[in-house]
Every structure is written in C-alpha cells, then in structure tokens.
Design a protein around this motif. Structure first.
Motif, short mmCIF file in Angstrom:
data_model
loop_
_atom_site.label_atom_id
_atom_site.label_comp_id
_atom_site.label_asym_id
_atom_site.label_seq_id
_atom_site.Cartn_x
_atom_site.Cartn_y
_atom_site.Cartn_z
N ILE A 89 -45.96 2.44 19.74
CA ILE A 89 -44.98 1.47 19.27
C ILE A 89 -44.04 2.19 18.31
O ILE A 89 -44.47 2.68 17.26
N VAL A 90 -42.78 2.29 18.68
CA VAL A 90 -41.80 3.00 17.85
C VAL A 90 -40.94 1.97 17.12
O VAL A 90 -40.16 1.23 17.73
N MET A 91 -41.11 1.91 15.81
CA MET A 91 -40.34 0.99 14.97
C MET A 91 -39.73 1.79 13.83
O MET A 91 -39.90 1.48 12.66
N MET A 92 -39.00 2.83 14.22
CA MET A 92 -38.35 3.68 13.23
C MET A 92 -37.03 3.08 12.79
O MET A 92 -36.42 2.29 13.50
N VAL A 93 -36.59 3.53 11.62
CA VAL A 93 -35.31 3.09 11.08
C VAL A 93 -34.17 3.88 11.73
O VAL A 93 -33.01 3.52 11.61
N GLY A 94 -34.48 4.91 12.45
CA GLY A 94 -33.50 5.69 13.19
C GLY A 94 -33.81 7.17 13.10
O GLY A 94 -34.23 7.63 12.05
N VAL A 143 -48.22 5.00 6.24
CA VAL A 143 -47.43 5.57 7.35
C VAL A 143 -48.30 6.48 8.21
O VAL A 143 -48.26 6.43 9.45
N LYS A 144 -49.14 7.29 7.56
CA LYS A 144 -50.04 8.18 8.28
C LYS A 144 -51.06 7.39 9.09
O LYS A 144 -51.31 7.68 10.27
N GLY A 145 -51.64 6.35 8.46
CA GLY A 145 -52.65 5.54 9.13
C GLY A 145 -52.09 4.78 10.33
O GLY A 145 -52.76 4.65 11.36
N LEU A 146 -50.87 4.29 10.19
CA LEU A 146 -50.22 3.61 11.32
C LEU A 146 -49.97 4.60 12.46
O LEU A 146 -50.18 4.29 13.63
N GLY A 147 -49.51 5.80 12.10
CA GLY A 147 -49.23 6.82 13.10
C GLY A 147 -50.47 7.19 13.89
O GLY A 147 -50.40 7.43 15.11
N VAL A 178 -48.51 3.69 15.98
CA VAL A 178 -47.39 2.89 15.49
C VAL A 178 -46.55 3.77 14.57
O VAL A 178 -47.00 4.21 13.52
N ILE A 179 -45.31 4.03 15.00
CA ILE A 179 -44.46 4.99 14.29
C ILE A 179 -43.44 4.24 13.44
O ILE A 179 -42.58 3.52 13.96
N VAL A 180 -43.56 4.39 12.12
CA VAL A 180 -42.60 3.81 11.18
C VAL A 180 -42.12 4.93 10.26
O VAL A 180 -42.58 6.07 10.36
N ASP A 222 -46.17 -7.70 16.70
CA ASP A 222 -47.59 -8.06 16.71
C ASP A 222 -48.47 -6.82 16.59
O ASP A 222 -49.46 -6.80 15.85
N GLY A 223 -48.11 -5.77 17.36
CA GLY A 223 -48.88 -4.53 17.33
C GLY A 223 -48.84 -3.85 15.97
O GLY A 223 -49.85 -3.33 15.48
N PHE A 224 -47.67 -3.87 15.34
CA PHE A 224 -47.54 -3.29 14.00
C PHE A 224 -48.43 -4.02 13.00
O PHE A 224 -49.18 -3.40 12.23
N LEU A 225 -48.36 -5.35 13.00
CA LEU A 225 -49.14 -6.12 12.03
C LEU A 225 -50.64 -5.96 12.28
O LEU A 225 -51.43 -5.91 11.33
N GLU A 226 -51.02 -5.88 13.54
CA GLU A 226 -52.42 -5.68 13.89
C GLU A 226 -52.92 -4.32 13.34
O GLU A 226 -54.00 -4.20 12.76
N ALA A 227 -52.08 -3.30 13.52
CA ALA A 227 -52.45 -1.95 13.02
C ALA A 227 -52.49 -1.92 11.50
O ALA A 227 -53.38 -1.30 10.91
#
Length: 353
Positions: free
Chosen positions: A5-10, A307-311, A315-317, A343-348
C-alpha cells in the motif's frame, strides 16, 4: 498485507493504466500527434485550475515552476511577502532572496495556517507579490487561498500560490479567487511520475512580466507563450511524462472532479478519525485547516519507529521533516488512493500498538 500500500506524500503511486499509457514508442515533440496531445492537456489543466488563462508545461519539478514564477514576474529589489508555515513556504522565501528580492517573512507556528490579516499588515502599496503555499505538505496544513485573493483584490500586488500538493486533490479556482500565478507538479495528486510542472499566469502577472529584469532562459515564459500557440514547448519536454499526464487527466475527468475532491476528503477524514481512535492526533492545530491530500500524524518521539513498522507490513508512508521529524509522520491520500488503502493503513498502524 496482500499487496503493498503506497500512501506517500510524493512521488505518489502511479496507476497501472497510466504506466500502460507510457509503455509505447516515443514520438517527436514537434509531431502532429504531440501537438494534439498538448492541446488536450492544455484544456484539461485549465479545467483543473478553473481558469481561462493558459497553463504551461515545464520539464522540471515543482521547484522549477516556483523559480519560473519569480524569474518571469519580478525584478531585483522588488518587495514580496511570504507567510512561512513550514518547509516549502520557507523554500519559496529563500528562493526569492536568492534572486535579490526583498523578502518579508511572516512566520507562524508550525501546525498553523497563515492568518490573512496578519500577513496583510506587512503588505504595502509597493509590495509586488505575496507568495502563499496552498498546501504545506511538511505540516499537513492548507491555507485559505480564497481569503488571500479577496484581501488583495483590486491591488497591484500579485498573489502567487504553490499548489504542488494541492491541485488535482484540493479545489482550485484560480480566476474566481483572484490568484495571479498558480503552479503545480506532476507527482502528487495527478498520479504521474516526477518530472513535469505546470504554471499559469493571469493578465496582471503577464503585465508584471513585461517589466521583469531577472535573468531567464530555460524558464522564459514569454518564449513558452509563443510555442504554446502551436501546441509545443520551447525545449524538449519529458515526452513520456506528457503521455502520463494525458492519461491522468482522462482518469480524473472520468471520475469527475467533484468526486475526486470528495474521495480525497473522505479518505482523509477516515484517517484522522482512525488515528485518534488509536491514541494519536494530527499535527495541524485546527482541523479546519488540516490538509485533505495528506495527514501529518502527531506521534511524539515515535514517528520514525512507526514509519519503519508500517514499511515492514508493506504500507509505505513518509516520515516528517525537520524540525519535527521525530514527532510527525505523513500519510498521503492524494492521487490513486482509495478506501481499501486507508483501511489497510489503519489496520497496520493498529498492529504496532
């Protein structure tokens, strides 16, 4: 997680449909096929900016368009006012100083939007421009462009806005809001790889361009204007990125601009509600000015770890920027992001405890 899941700011996620549009043989930027595509993009960007003014395609990042705005419409010694609310508004101020403009910074606490009345206290009849970031992606704060346009209406002072992380995800009404220069980039809400920027000037800005004495060559918009008449650019554009923008605009208008704005807002609202349920908060001090293309999540001392844990969960933020890098991480909802991604981000995030 089944998929990344890629949710980067750019740069943001690029849809497969756009990647497919780029997977083709190259064409000459002087060909009839290119000219027809350039015309479609001109029309589409005008609809996106809500303007009758021409929108020019520059082969550069958004920073190049920022510089083009300064080089084309200002002269050495001109006084400008820059409300500073984060990294990118400070960059605009520094860039103006580099070009020998006299800059008045009006500083606000990080997490705050610019107060129009406080900014206007520093605007005099001799002020040539007010540089306002539409959406400060370092802090997740959106400025009220409409209010700035109203405050400057009827004056000779130009209103310039960097909408790199805004246009295409946040409403933009260039003409109605009396904005004189709007600039943006390809790699945010437009869902296109980095490499193109866009800029539009009002009649008032073109008038200012007539007396500008700053050096310019690559970003000479008078030259670009002549080539725009034949649906071309003065120099070789990033043709494959142009293919991508052509397809991205088709996708945006197929969904409907209002629907795109609604999706961005709903996704962001779900993130704000979700992170608060998990014991975090957002960095903006007033929800009214919280960006709807990204969320700056406030997690004091834990941001980098999160950020590391999501990655590790796919999930990439993005992390935060100095001076709040340890306390803020940023979640992009701009462009190709849908409810299942949220949903995937919040779950992670919940799994991190």
């Amino acid at each position: 997680m089944k998929k990344e899941i890629v949710m980067m700011v750019g740069p943001t996620a690029v849809p497969e449909r756009i990647l497919n549009a780029m997977n083709r043989k190259s064409i000459s930027h002087r060909s009839k096929e290119y000219c027809e595509m350039h015309q479609r993009i001109r029309d589409g960007l005008k609809k996106l900016f809500k303007t009758k003014n021409e929108v020019f395609i520059l082969t550069s990042s958004g920073t190049g368009a920022m510089e083009a705005a300064i080089q084309n419409c200002f002269s050495s010694g001109d006084h400008v006012v820059v409300p500073v609310i984060g990294t990118f508004s400070e960059q605009f101020a520094t860039m103006a100083e580099t070009h020998k403009l006299q800059v008045t910074r009006v500083k606000f606490d990080l997490g705050e939007a610019a107060d129009v009345n406080k900014v206007m206290e520093h605007v005099t009849p001799d002020t040539k421009g007010v540089f306002v970031i539409h959406n400060e992606s370092s802090t997740g704060v959106t400025n009220d462009l409409k209010a700035f346009g109203k405050a400057l209406e009827g004056s000779d002072t130009l209103l310039i806005t960097d909408s790199v992380s805004g246009a295409g995800g946040l409403e933009m009404r260039m003409d109605e809001w009396n904005i004189d220069i709007v600039l943006s980039g390809s790699q945010k809400a437009l869902m296109v790889p980095a490499g193109l920027s866009f800029i539009s000037l009002s009649d008032k800005a073109w008038k200012a361009a007539e007396s500008s004495n700053l050096t310019k060559f690559y970003f000479d918009l008078k030259k670009a204007r002549k080539f725009q008449d034949i649906n071309q650019t003065p120099n070789t554009p990033a043709v494959y990125n142009v293919f991508a923008v052509d397809e991205a605009l088709k996708m945006i208008f197929e969904e409907g601009l209002d629907n795109v704005y609604k999706r961005h807002s709903e996704n962001t609202n779900q993130i704000i509600e979700g992170v608060r349920k998990l014991g975090y908060d957002i960095f903006p001090k007033d929800d009214k000015y919280a960006s709807r293309t990204l969320t700056a999540v406030y997690a004091p001392g834990k941001a980098k770890e999160i950020v590391k844990g999501l990655g590790e969960q796919g999930v990439i933020v993005n992390g935060g920027l100095a001076p709040v890098a340890d306390d803020v991480f940023r979640v992009g909802t701009m462009g190709y992001v849908y409810k299942e991604d949220v949903d995937g981000f919040l779950e992670a995030l919940a799994k991190l405890g």
